[in-house]
Design an enzyme around this catalytic site. Structure first.
Site, PDB file in Angstrom:
ATOM      1  N   TYR A  91      14.442 -36.546  28.106  1.00 40.73           N
ATOM      2  CA  TYR A  91      15.297 -37.712  28.337  1.00 40.73           C
ATOM      3  C   TYR A  91      15.784 -37.748  29.780  1.00 40.73           C
ATOM      4  CZ  TYR A  91      15.315 -38.074  23.230  1.00 40.73           C
ATOM      5  OH  TYR A  91      14.938 -38.188  21.922  1.00 40.73           O
TER       6      TYR A  91
ATOM      7  N   GLU B 159      21.554 -40.360  21.030  1.00 39.00           N
ATOM      8  CA  GLU B 159      22.193 -39.086  20.741  1.00 39.00           C
ATOM      9  C   GLU B 159      21.101 -38.044  20.584  1.00 39.00           C
ATOM     10  OE1 GLU B 159      25.351 -41.722  20.355  1.00 39.00           O
ATOM     11  OE2 GLU B 159      23.607 -41.829  19.064  1.00 39.00           O
TER      12      GLU B 159
ATOM     13  N   ARG C 239       6.649 -38.107  25.110  1.00 36.42           N
ATOM     14  CA  ARG C 239       6.702 -38.780  26.413  1.00 36.42           C
ATOM     15  C   ARG C 239       5.962 -40.128  26.354  1.00 36.42           C
ATOM     16  NH1 ARG C 239       8.236 -37.151  31.102  1.00 36.42           N
ATOM     17  NH2 ARG C 239       8.458 -35.018  30.364  1.00 36.42           N
TER      18      ARG C 239
END
Length: 153
Positions: free
Chosen positions: A120, A108, A88
């Protein structure tokens, strides 16, 4: 803990972490990191505890400066230091770079990597597609995710 830019001297440790994190999916060797670090449009950051590299992440700026987009190339946290907010922390820094230039960001992520997907999504990434057999040689699938530019959020 301290965040610093990564350079050639950190390539071997990044490769070592890749081997731990992605043994089934063609982990990047030291030489790939050396090449990545040398690219002018790439930025790699690491989280350090003293001289120990605990986590790393890389972003690339694509397109012109007045209308950029960004791509997360990799992010990884030493398995012994997971669940401590290091990923994070890196993402905050990488997203600040993209936000500063008001660019959208792509990445990805393995469809089975629930922890990374949740992180994400907490950074406003949304799934926009799926790539079958993306990771080799395992054949694991990946989601393509996108985070809109700051002005579009």
């Amino acid at each position: 803990m301290e965040i610093r830019h990564l350079d050639f001297e950190h390539a071997a440790r990044c490769a070592e972490l890749e081997q731990l994190l992605f043994p089934e999916d063609n982990p990047w060797p030291r030489d790939i990191f050396v090449v990545e670090f040398a690219q002018p449009n790439n930025l790699y950051l690491g989280v350090f505890d003293g001289d120990d590299l605990l986590a790393y992440g890389g972003i690339s700026q694509l397109g012109p400066r007045h209308d950029p987009e960004f791509e997360i190339h990799t992010i990884g946290v030493d398995p012994e230091h997971r669940r401590k907010g290091l990923g994070r922390l890196l993402m905050q820094q990488l997203m600040a770079i993209a936000d500063n230039l008001d660019g959208e960001v792509f990445l990805e992520v393995g469809t089975d990597n629930e922890a990374a997907i949740a992180m994400y999504e907490a950074f406003d990434f949304h799934r926009i597609g799926e790539r079958k057999n993306y990771y080799q040689p395992s054949g694991a699938d990946a989601y393509t995710m996108k985070r809109a530019a700051r002005s579009e959020r």
